[in-house]
Enzyme design. Structure first.
Site, PDB file in Angstrom:
ATOM      1  N   GLU A 100       4.806  -6.064   7.056  1.00 32.12           N
ATOM      2  CA  GLU A 100       3.141  -4.965   7.496  1.00 32.12           C
ATOM      3  C   GLU A 100       3.984  -4.131   8.759  1.00 32.12           C
ATOM      4  O   GLU A 100       3.749  -3.401   9.509  1.00 32.12           O
ATOM      5  CB  GLU A 100       1.907  -5.018   7.768  1.00 32.12           C
ATOM      6  CG  GLU A 100       1.039  -4.935   6.804  1.00 32.12           C
ATOM      7  CD  GLU A 100       1.298  -6.617   5.782  1.00 32.12           C
ATOM      8  OE1 GLU A 100       0.064  -5.726   4.863  1.00 32.12           O
ATOM      9  OE2 GLU A 100       1.776  -7.031   5.735  1.00 32.12           O
ATOM     10  N   ALA A 136       1.313  -1.289  -0.032  1.00 31.44           N
ATOM     11  CA  ALA A 136       0.381  -0.034  -0.200  1.00 31.44           C
ATOM     12  C   ALA A 136       0.905   1.403   0.242  1.00 31.44           C
ATOM     13  O   ALA A 136       2.167   1.059   0.262  1.00 31.44           O
ATOM     14  CB  ALA A 136      -0.735   0.030   1.063  1.00 31.44           C
ATOM     15  N   GLY A 144       0.339  -4.963   0.976  1.00 26.66           N
ATOM     16  CA  GLY A 144      -0.909  -4.917  -0.425  1.00 26.66           C
ATOM     17  C   GLY A 144      -0.622  -5.570  -1.414  1.00 26.66           C
ATOM     18  O   GLY A 144      -2.790  -5.875  -1.840  1.00 26.66           O
ATOM     19  N   GLU A 201      -1.695  -9.141  -0.518  1.00 27.27           N
ATOM     20  CA  GLU A 201      -3.264  -9.487  -0.565  1.00 27.27           C
ATOM     21  C   GLU A 201      -4.364  -8.922  -1.499  1.00 27.27           C
ATOM     22  O   GLU A 201      -5.136 -10.127  -1.727  1.00 27.27           O
ATOM     23  CB  GLU A 201      -3.725  -8.333  -0.195  1.00 27.27           C
ATOM     24  CG  GLU A 201      -3.113  -8.038   2.168  1.00 27.27           C
ATOM     25  CD  GLU A 201      -3.044  -7.459   2.934  1.00 27.27           C
ATOM     26  OE1 GLU A 201      -3.716  -8.014   3.666  1.00 27.27           O
ATOM     27  OE2 GLU A 201      -2.793  -6.319   2.330  1.00 27.27           O
TER      28      GLU A 201
END
Length: 258
Positions: free
Chosen positions: A132, A66, A109, A112
């Site tokens: 993360e 992200a 991300g 994911e």
């Protein structure tokens, strides 16, 4: 439609190709990129000229995570009130199958996002991880759930707690990816796979995807009942009649998508 952070096209084989296009940021998933991605996914899902989707980045990175700069100063209220999660949820509601073509970094991300797809094709350079914990947070877009269901509790725990990363071959052995190819050919192979799916009966593909995904959510008894109902529903379709007639007549079926 033109996008700032995506490159899209429809191939002759009815495959909708979406390329993440923030190369200088290793395709970091900014809110703006995710908003465009949601629009592109929904557009291809609604397009009768598209039978399957492929999502990819570039050879260096599928997506490195992200956009941390966009989240660094966010508060809990900010995270509750913005529609970031809704943008991520779009991919979970697609009716058509989506293949992730992954090369290079596939982290946070990005990992994911790949796991939210239906099939993953990787290049030999692909690296998967959920780092993360290094930022003082945890995966928030399905990482702890999908990763655990795929690789098991113990490895998922190590990956989430220590930032252990998986090579493409490790991911293949663990069932996290379907195929591994050289960097030079991984995208072509993903497109070939998607073209095979796009050539099948559209309604059957849609319901087959739905049934397999439900297997992760339902008990065996519930899943068998769900599967049986979808199976029976397809006998009301023109494609079922055409497919079985073509089999008996030893010819190629002509799907109508109805």
């Amino acid at each position: 439609m033109a996008y700032e952070y995506l490159i899209t096209e429809i191939t002759e084989q009815r495959v909708g190709l979406i390329r993440l296009n923030r190369p200088k940021a290793l395709n970091a998933l900014s809110p703006e990129l995710m908003a465009e991605l949601g629009e592109a996914l929904m557009a291809f899902d609604a397009d009768p000229n598209v039978g399957c989707l492929v999502l990819t980045g570039n050879e260096r990175a599928f997506a490195a995570g992200a956009d941390i700069k966009a989240m660094a100063q966010a508060t809990t209220v900010d995270m509750l009130n913005n529609d970031l999660i809704a943008r991520w949820e779009t991919i979970n509601h697609l009716q058509k199958p989506i293949v992730a073509a992954v090369s290079g970094f596939c982290l946070g991300g990005g990992c994911e996002l790949a796991m939210a797809c239906d099939i993953i094709v990787a290049s030999e350079s692909a690296v998967f991880g959920q780092p993360e914990i290094n930022l003082g947070i945890i995966p928030g877009f399905g990482g702890t759930q999908r990763l655990t269901r795929t690789v098991g509790k113990y490895l998922a725990m190590e990956m989430v707690l220590t930032d252990r990363r998986l090579t493409a071959q490790e991911a293949l052995a663990l069932g996290l990816v379907n195929h591994v190819y050289p960097v030079e050919t991984y995208l072509d192979e993903a497109l070939k796979l998607a073209a095979r799916i796009a050539a099948q009966a559209p309604l059957a593909v849609r319901l087959a995807k739905e049934a397999v995904r439900k297997a992760l959510e339902l008990s065996l008894s519930e899943g068998l009942t769900f599967e049986r109902r979808l199976f029976q529903m397809l006998f009301a379709s023109a494609d079922q009649k055409e497919g079985m007639a073509a089999f008996i007549e030893k010819r190629k079926p002509q799907w109508q998508g109805r």
